[in-house]
Structure formats: C-alpha cells, structure tokens
Scaffold this motif. Structure first.
Motif, short mmCIF file in Angstrom:
data_model
loop_
_atom_site.label_atom_id
_atom_site.label_comp_id
_atom_site.label_asym_id
_atom_site.label_seq_id
_atom_site.Cartn_x
_atom_site.Cartn_y
_atom_site.Cartn_z
N MET A 40 70.00 72.90 63.25
CA MET A 40 71.25 73.56 62.94
C MET A 40 72.27 72.53 62.46
N VAL A 41 72.88 72.80 61.34
CA VAL A 41 73.89 71.93 60.75
C VAL A 41 75.19 72.05 61.55
N TYR A 42 75.89 70.94 61.69
CA TYR A 42 77.20 70.96 62.34
C TYR A 42 78.25 71.31 61.30
N HIS A 43 79.12 72.26 61.64
CA HIS A 43 80.16 72.72 60.74
C HIS A 43 81.53 72.22 61.20
N SER A 44 82.48 72.27 60.29
CA SER A 44 83.83 71.85 60.58
C SER A 44 84.54 72.87 61.47
N ALA A 67 83.37 64.13 60.24
CA ALA A 67 82.34 63.66 59.32
C ALA A 67 81.58 62.48 59.90
N ILE A 68 82.28 61.54 60.51
CA ILE A 68 81.61 60.38 61.10
C ILE A 68 80.81 60.79 62.32
N THR A 69 81.36 61.66 63.14
CA THR A 69 80.66 62.12 64.35
C THR A 69 79.39 62.89 63.99
N PHE A 70 79.46 63.77 63.01
CA PHE A 70 78.33 64.62 62.67
C PHE A 70 77.39 64.00 61.64
N PHE A 71 77.74 62.85 61.08
CA PHE A 71 76.95 62.28 59.99
C PHE A 71 75.48 62.10 60.35
N ARG A 72 75.21 61.46 61.46
CA ARG A 72 73.82 61.12 61.79
C ARG A 72 72.97 62.36 62.04
N ALA A 73 73.56 63.48 62.36
CA ALA A 73 72.79 64.72 62.50
C ALA A 73 72.71 65.45 61.16
N ASN A 74 73.83 65.55 60.45
CA ASN A 74 73.86 66.32 59.22
C ASN A 74 73.08 65.68 58.07
N ILE A 96 79.88 58.85 53.01
CA ILE A 96 79.46 57.93 54.08
C ILE A 96 78.07 57.38 53.75
N ASN A 97 77.20 58.23 53.22
CA ASN A 97 75.87 57.79 52.83
C ASN A 97 75.95 56.72 51.75
N VAL A 98 76.79 56.93 50.74
CA VAL A 98 76.99 55.95 49.68
C VAL A 98 77.55 54.64 50.25
N ALA A 99 78.54 54.76 51.14
CA ALA A 99 79.16 53.58 51.74
C ALA A 99 78.14 52.79 52.57
N LEU A 100 77.32 53.48 53.34
CA LEU A 100 76.30 52.79 54.14
C LEU A 100 75.29 52.10 53.23
N LYS A 101 74.98 52.70 52.10
CA LYS A 101 74.08 52.07 51.14
C LYS A 101 74.68 50.76 50.64
N ASN A 133 75.62 47.03 62.92
CA ASN A 133 75.08 47.94 63.92
C ASN A 133 73.87 48.63 63.30
N LYS A 134 72.67 48.21 63.70
CA LYS A 134 71.47 48.72 63.05
C LYS A 134 71.28 50.22 63.26
N TRP A 135 71.88 50.76 64.30
CA TRP A 135 71.75 52.19 64.57
C TRP A 135 72.57 53.02 63.59
N TRP A 136 73.48 52.40 62.88
CA TRP A 136 74.21 53.09 61.82
C TRP A 136 73.65 52.74 60.45
#
Length: 174
Positions: A1-5, A46-53, A76-81, A157-160
């Motif tokens: 299930m996707v997390y919504h705002s 967005a930061i809280t739900f990122f790793r699930a979404n 966030i995905n682009v920034a982490l890249k 932080n390797k977990w991020w």
C-alpha cells in the motif's frame, strides 16, 4: 500500500498547474506559505515515506497533494543518485547545490518528468509561480535530505544511499 499525503483538503491552498502550493516550514524565500516548525509539512512526509513509496511502480492519486508527493519522491531519488558517489558531507553538499542550480522545468517544457500528471500552465505568470514553488521546495528538500543521507560525523548513511539504485515508477533518472 502506497503512503498518501495527509493534505487532503484542497480548497485551503492556492493552486498552480492543478497542484496545491502547500505550506512549508522554511526560511527560504519563495511563494510557499510558511507553517509552524511543529507541524509536519509535505517535505517531511516525502522524506518519511520515501523508502516505502520508492518500491511502487504505480501510485494511485487520492488528492492533488499526492502529485506533489510523487514529484518529491522522484526528486529525492534524483538527489540520492547525485549523492551516491560523494563520500563526505562537503562533497554531498556541493553535489546538491549543483543540482539546485539546474533549470527547473514546468509541465509542457522538455525535461519535466510527469507530463500527463500535471495540468499545463494557463499563463506565463502561473508557470513562473509554479517554477518558483518547485525551486523553493526542491531547495528545502535538499537541505533536509542531507541531514538524513549523512551521519553527524559527515560519513554517508548507507541505509539511505542504497535507495539511489531504485527506479521510482520505472522512470530512468538522467
């Protein structure tokens, strides 16, 4: 299930390109209204739900705030890249600043990742309002992302940063 705002009441906010200009707890100048530091804003969500979404290929939209959540998850995905190759906080900060200096496309322009998701701007003023809001929210997200992507001692932080390898909604990151 996707997390919504949790921002589901769309009538309370100004809109641009069918997209609510949600309040931010930010000191960065821009068109976004300011909210209390105690409240959770869309960047926190967005930061809280990122790793699930980020694992989802489909995202059902329940409110127009979910569109902003999708955009921020992609950003966030682009920034982490970009942060993936940076081994220090100083290097990561430099990479994020360079990302912030890039042109921010709006719907209808080349380079905007979600063309069919957002309405085209009705006027040049609406396009500039939307561009300035996206710049402000990207800058705020970048600053907060650095605090979770790097530990207090400045090491990654390797977990991020492990999530930089994920594709969100099957979109290839340039």
């Amino acid at each position: 299930m996707v997390y919504h705002s949790c921002y589901t009441n769309e009538d309370d906010y100004t809109k641009a390109c069918g997209f609510p200009l949600l309040p931010l707890k930010s000191h960065i100048k821009g068109p976004a209204p300011v909210t209390d530091q105690d409240n959770t804003d869309i960047v926190d969500e967005a930061i809280t739900f990122f790793r699930a979404n980020v694992f989802f290929r489909n995202f059902d939209i329940k409110s127009s705030a979910d569109k902003l959540l999708i955009y921020l998850t992609f950003y966030i995905n682009v920034a982490l890249k970009r942060l993936e190759g940076c081994r220090t906080l100083a290097g990561g900060t430099k990479a994020i600043i360079n990302l912030g200096l890039e042109n921010v496309p709006v719907p209808g322009e080349a380079g905007f990742p979600f063309g069919g998701l957002f309405a085209l701007p009705q006027s040049q003023e609406e396009a500039e309002l939307f561009r300035n809001y996206l710049k402000q929210i990207r800058e705020e997200t970048s600053g907060r992302l650095l605090s979770v992507a790097y530990r207090p001692n400045g090491t990654p932080n390797k977990w991020w940063l492990a999530f930089a390898k994920r594709k969100f909604m099957n979109i290839i990151i340039p």
